[in-house]
Design an enzyme around this catalytic site. Structure first.
Site, mmCIF file in Angstrom:
data_model
loop_
_atom_site.group_PDB
_atom_site.id
_atom_site.type_symbol
_atom_site.label_atom_id
_atom_site.label_comp_id
_atom_site.label_asym_id
_atom_site.label_seq_id
_atom_site.Cartn_x
_atom_site.Cartn_y
_atom_site.Cartn_z
ATOM 1 N N CYS B 418 0.572 -1.069 -0.204
ATOM 2 C CA CYS B 418 -0.377 -0.260 0.112
ATOM 3 C C CYS B 418 1.129 1.127 -0.151
ATOM 4 C CB CYS B 418 -0.965 -0.310 1.294
ATOM 5 S SG CYS B 418 0.200 -0.070 2.993
ATOM 6 N N HIS B 462 -1.750 0.867 7.279
ATOM 7 C CA HIS B 462 -2.017 0.900 5.872
ATOM 8 C C HIS B 462 -1.381 2.224 5.704
ATOM 9 C CE1 HIS B 462 -4.528 0.022 2.442
ATOM 10 N NE2 HIS B 462 -5.200 1.339 2.384
ATOM 11 N N ASP B 478 -7.840 5.908 -1.912
ATOM 12 C CA ASP B 478 -6.741 4.875 -2.018
ATOM 13 C C ASP B 478 -6.563 3.867 -2.668
ATOM 14 O OD1 ASP B 478 -5.914 2.522 -0.303
ATOM 15 O OD2 ASP B 478 -7.695 2.132 0.552
#
Lengths: 303, 664
Positions: B418, B462, B478
């Site tokens: 991520c 994250h 995201d």
């Protein structure tokens, strides 16, 4: 009161007036197989007491007047050569009687005193290698005159211990004295008194004393008393184990007279003065007076 | 000639074994923690002493023991490089305890060993306060106390079940005191003593900066980051973004938090309310944050209130005033969307900046999108489409990147976690002229039905991006969802993914045993959470709450300590008196009843005299208080029966009890 003892007691009360408590103690002393020391002035009825007891219980009776020249043989007896048989024959002394009155025991020499006391302790007389048993029952009443101490040999403490009880008779109260003066002669009363117990019954009563129950709690009380006599600091020396046994035995006899089967603290207290009084001396001269000598013991907590 | 030393005490073998076993119990936490060499030495020494005892030989001579001690201490110095500090100190304690065991030559030594055992257990709590250790402590204390009881029993020199039972009873008897002290012992704000620095070295968590690979490190950790309870229902999985450090400064590789001036701090909720413009429904939550040794606090995106002892940055990051070194509980109100009543980032704002040496290919790609799009939103969509349609792979073990990580990632490796996607996406947006920043934090969380809370682990760490849109303010984007949409709904399955590098996700209820395992884990965690909440987090505030709930005024911990002391002194005096009081020797229940009777008589003004027999007492009662005589007579008659008769009737005691009860 015990059915056998009640008539004995009332007969005694009829002869010796106003002395119920002392009579009861004297009877208890006899039943407990102990010996009695009476300490009092002359003429208050010491001889009468001994006489009356002998008559009521049907015991044969001897009186020994102790003097400074009395010898052991005068008490115990003597072997004399008999010309007819060509042998020594023993002539028993006055101690061979069921009830012996040793009058003014403190007038005799220690040697003579101890001859009697040994006979009391052993229940037998040994002379010239022969042992002769004393009669059964064997009960000695010794008297002492506390006031005239000149030329006397007071009993040492160790000898006093041989007596289960010591009593003071004291003067009778007014009513009793009046009755004594007004009534017939005591001597005649005693002479006319028929025995109320036979030897068998007396022996049974003495055996019954040992069967009176003393509970652990009561033994605790006796031990507490003994401990107090030793630790209180009021007495020159504490009570001996023998004194403890004496206390228990006397209390049992006291209970038997009462017609019960177990000892209560009250019984211990009832016989305490008679049993313990002559075994304790105050620690110092200005300590406890004779009247209050036992107060510390009577205040012992009952466990 | 033999020395005239008094003969050594030879403890019975059974006692020695029990002592050794309880020492192992007490020392185990340290034995498992310290270097294996030390533990091995410890065990060898223990076995050696036992062997000596078995052969009936005395403990080794003073010289040998001194030598061994020096060797052991030297070893500790070599292993730790110091004596001071938690680790070497604890190791030293445990080592010297075993040397005392080797020395053991007097009953007093054994006693000392027991105390050392208690102390070792106390020290173990400097390292961990978990429920497991608590349970272990109970077991070990019980064992130690049992041996102690054995030592104090002259009649039974060997440990027996009776000793263990007595020890158990003693410990149970101490529970009320334990509770009392736990509740009332003054709680001092902050740690009682300052732990040495190494106490926090092993703590994991998000840091205030981000480099490629940093977050994927966390993904392997099952450690709990924090737990959250909601006032209402928990938000749907798609909204479970937990906001941590907001990173705006970058050199192209490393991302950092931008500095904030003191004047920009939002220090209270009211203060924040003037700047923020909440939209949507508020979500009220209580977080229990595990210590991470950083200043940031986490909260559901986006926080709009400020807990005590914290402040809010303008980029909506909650900051604690002190590093979080103890577990912390706080409440936050969050809104899914918050407008910031401030103008757009300035022309030279760092959220627009990118490094001068940015890969030209990146710049070209972004500018191409910007030229083709008719709105900023279209640029975002284009970028997400790019990640989705080109051959990008979501993996925990991306290849190492060189000096120009973004360019290499976007055009060559195309494999990343991520943080790679968030960083690349943010830089692409900035290159396309849109203000953007990286937000790190956690995504998701496991709902624990057993305790009705959400548990968020380090593996949920994250990173995502926020882009400034003129009409909407900062909008969360995201990019990871474009490559692996299941990341939002599921948790990463730790362990299996480590070696292969492929990211696998937890799928609920795929297999029965997995489900059972998950349920067990949840129940255990709920239990642990309660333990944390009610035992470990019972701090000054909770104590104050508790006391005020009892109706006690607000007292300081000093006042509380003083009160406790003042209460304790008379209590101890009373206890001492009770133990040393003149004992009633009367074990006979009849006597106790009779004493009760005597006390009641006393109320009537009749006081039994010393030496007064029960019968004389009754006579006196008859004379002075005839009204009492019948009832008193019944008591006394039964008492005499019980005490002096040969065989008192079976029910005599009960009769006495009734008679005493009837006597008022």
């Amino acid at each position: 009161m015990h059915p056998f003892i009640a008539p004995v007691f009332s007969a005694l009360n009829g002869i010796i007036l106003g002395k119920e408590q002392s009579l009861r103690l004297a009877l208890a002393c006899l039943l407990a197989r102990g010996h009695l020391l009476v300490e009092d002035l002359p003429g208050v009825g010491k001889t009468t007491l001994a006489h009356a007891l002998a008559a009521v219980l049907g015991l044969d009776y001897q009186r020994i007047q102790f003097t400074s020249d009395l010898l052991p043989a005068d008490i115990l007896g003597i072997s004399i050569f008999d010309r007819e048989s060509g042998r020594f024959r023993f002539h028993p002394g006055p101690v061979f009687a069921q009830l012996v009155l040793a009058d003014e025991i403190n007038r005799a020499t220690p040697k003579t005193q101890s001859a009697l006391l040994e006979a009391m302790e052993e229940g037998q007389v040994t002379l010239e290698g022969t042992t002769r048993a004393l009669p059964e029952p064997f009960f000695v009443i010794a008297t002492q005159n506390p006031t005239y101490q000149i030329g006397t040999f007071p009993l040492p403490e160790s000898q006093l211990d041989r007596f289960l009880m010591r009593l003071h008779l004291g003067y009778p109260d007014t009513a009793a004295e009046r009755e004594l003066l007004a009534g017939v002669s005591r001597r005649e009363l005693i002479r006319d008194q028929a025995p109320l117990l036979d030897p068998q019954q007396l022996a049974e009563l003495q055996a019954a004393v040992a069967r009176i129950h003393a509970s652990p709690a009561l033994l605790d009380y006796i031990q507490a008393l003994l401990a107090a006599s030793r630790d209180s600091g009021h007495y020159r020396s504490g009570l001996s184990p023998r004194a403890g046994l004496a206390l228990l035995q006397a209390a049992r006899a006291w209970v038997l007279i009462d017609g019960r089967d177990h000892v209560l603290p009250d019984d211990i207290q009832a016989v305490l003065a008679a049993v313990v009084g002559h075994r304790l001396q105050p620690r110092d001269a200005d300590g406890l007076a004779p009247e209050t000598l036992l107060e510390p013991l009577l205040a012992v907590e009952i466990p | 000639m033999a020395t005239a030393r008094p003969a050594d005490w030879q403890p019975p073998r059974g006692l020695l074994l029990a002592l050794a076993a309880s020492l192992i119990l007490a020392g185990l936490p340290q034995l498992l923690r310290q270097p294996a060499v030390l533990t091995l030495l410890w065990l060898v020494l223990l076995g050696w002493r036992l062997a000596l005892a078995w052969q009936g030989r005395p403990s080794p001579s003073t010289w040998l023991r001194l030598l061994l001690t020096a060797a052991g201490v030297g070893l500790i110095l070599v292993e730790y490089g110091a004596f001071f500090g938690r680790e070497p100190g604890s190791a030293l304690l445990v080592f010297l305890s075993i040397m005392k065991f080797v020395e053991l030559r007097r009953p007093r030594d054994a006693q000392l060993l027991i105390f050392l055992g208690y102390f070792m257990l106390g020290v173990a709590f400097l390292f961990s306060q978990s429920l497991w250790l608590g349970a272990w402590l109970v077991l070990a204390v019980w064992a130690l106390t049992s041996v102690w009881v054995t030592l104090s029993d002259p009649r039974r020199p060997l440990p027996t079940r009776r000793h263990a039972r007595l020890a158990g009873r003693l410990l149970l008897g101490a529970v009320p005191l334990l509770l009392l002290l736990f509740l009332l012992f003054p709680r001092i704000p902050g740690p009682l003593w300052s732990l040495p620095g190494d106490a926090h070295s092993g703590v994991t968590g998000l840091s205030d900066s981000m480099e490629p690979g940093r977050i994927s490190e966390l993904a392997g950790s099952e450690a709990v980051a924090f737990r959250v309870q909601f006032d209402g229902p928990p938000p749907p999985p798609a909204q479970r973004y937990w906001r941590g450090p907001v990173l705006a400064l970058t050199d192209g590789r490393r991302w950092e938090v931008r500095p904030v001036r003191a004047g920009q701090r939002l220090t209270s909720t009211a203060h924040a309310g003037r700047v923020l413009e909440p939209r949507g429904e508020p979500v009220r939550q209580t977080l229990t944050l595990e210590p991470h040794n950083q200043v940031h606090l986490l909260a559901l995106d986006r926080p709009a209130s400020v807990p005590d002892g914290a402040w809010l940055r303008p980029d909506l990051q909650l900051i604690s005033e002190a590093r979080v070194r103890l577990r912390q509980r706080y409440q936050v109100v969050s809104y899914p969307r918050v407008g910031v009543a401030a103008s757009a980032p300035g022309r030279r704002d760092i959220t627009r900046g990118y490094p001068a040496d940015l890969d030209p290919r990146v710049l070209a790609l972004a500018r191409g999108w910007r030229a083709a799009a008719d709105s900023p939103q279209a640029v975002i969509d284009q970028a997400l489409r790019h990640f989705n349609q080109e051959n990008f792979i979501y993996t925990l073990t991306p290849p190492r990147l060189g000096a120009n990580p973004v360019g290499e990632f976007l055009f060559e490796t195309r494999r990343g976690f991520c943080e790679h996607y968030a960083a690349a996406f943010t830089l692409l947006m900035r290159a396309a002229g849109l203000p953007a920043r990286v937000v790190t934090g956690y995504l998701g969380g496991e709902y624990n039905a057993a305790g009705d809370y959400l548990i968020v682990r380090q593996s949920d760490a994250h990173a995502w991006a926020e882009v400034w849109l003129a009409e909407e303010g900062w909008v969360r984007v995201d990019p990871t969802t474009a490559i692996a949409p299941e990341r939002i709904e599921s948790r990463i399955e730790v362990g299996a993914s480590r070696d292969s590098g492929a990211v696998r996700f937890w799928a609920d209820g795929t297999r029965g045993w997995q489900r059972a395992l998950q349920q067990m884990r949840q129940t255990w965690d709920a239990f642990n959470h309660r333990w944390n909440q009610w035992v470990l987090d019972y701090g000054p505030e909770r104590q104050r709450d508790f006391l005020s709930a009892l109706g006690l005024p607000d007292v300081s911990w000093r006042g509380l300590g003083l009160t406790l002391l003042l209460l304790l002194i008379p209590l101890l005096a009373l206890l001492a008196w009770w133990i040393l009081r003149p004992r009633e020797t009367a074990r006979d229940p009849a006597v106790r009843l009779y004493r009760t009777f005597c006390r009641r008589l006393h109320r009537h003004g009749i006081r039994p005299q010393p030496g007064e027999t029960p019968r004389q007492l009754l006579l006196r009662i008859r004379q002075t208080r005839p009204a009492l005589a019948p009832a008193a007579g019944r008591v006394i008659q039964r008492y005499q029966l019980l005490r002096y008769r040969r065989r008192p009737p079976r029910d005599a005691l009960e009769a006495l009890r009734r008679a005493v009860r009837a006597f008022r």
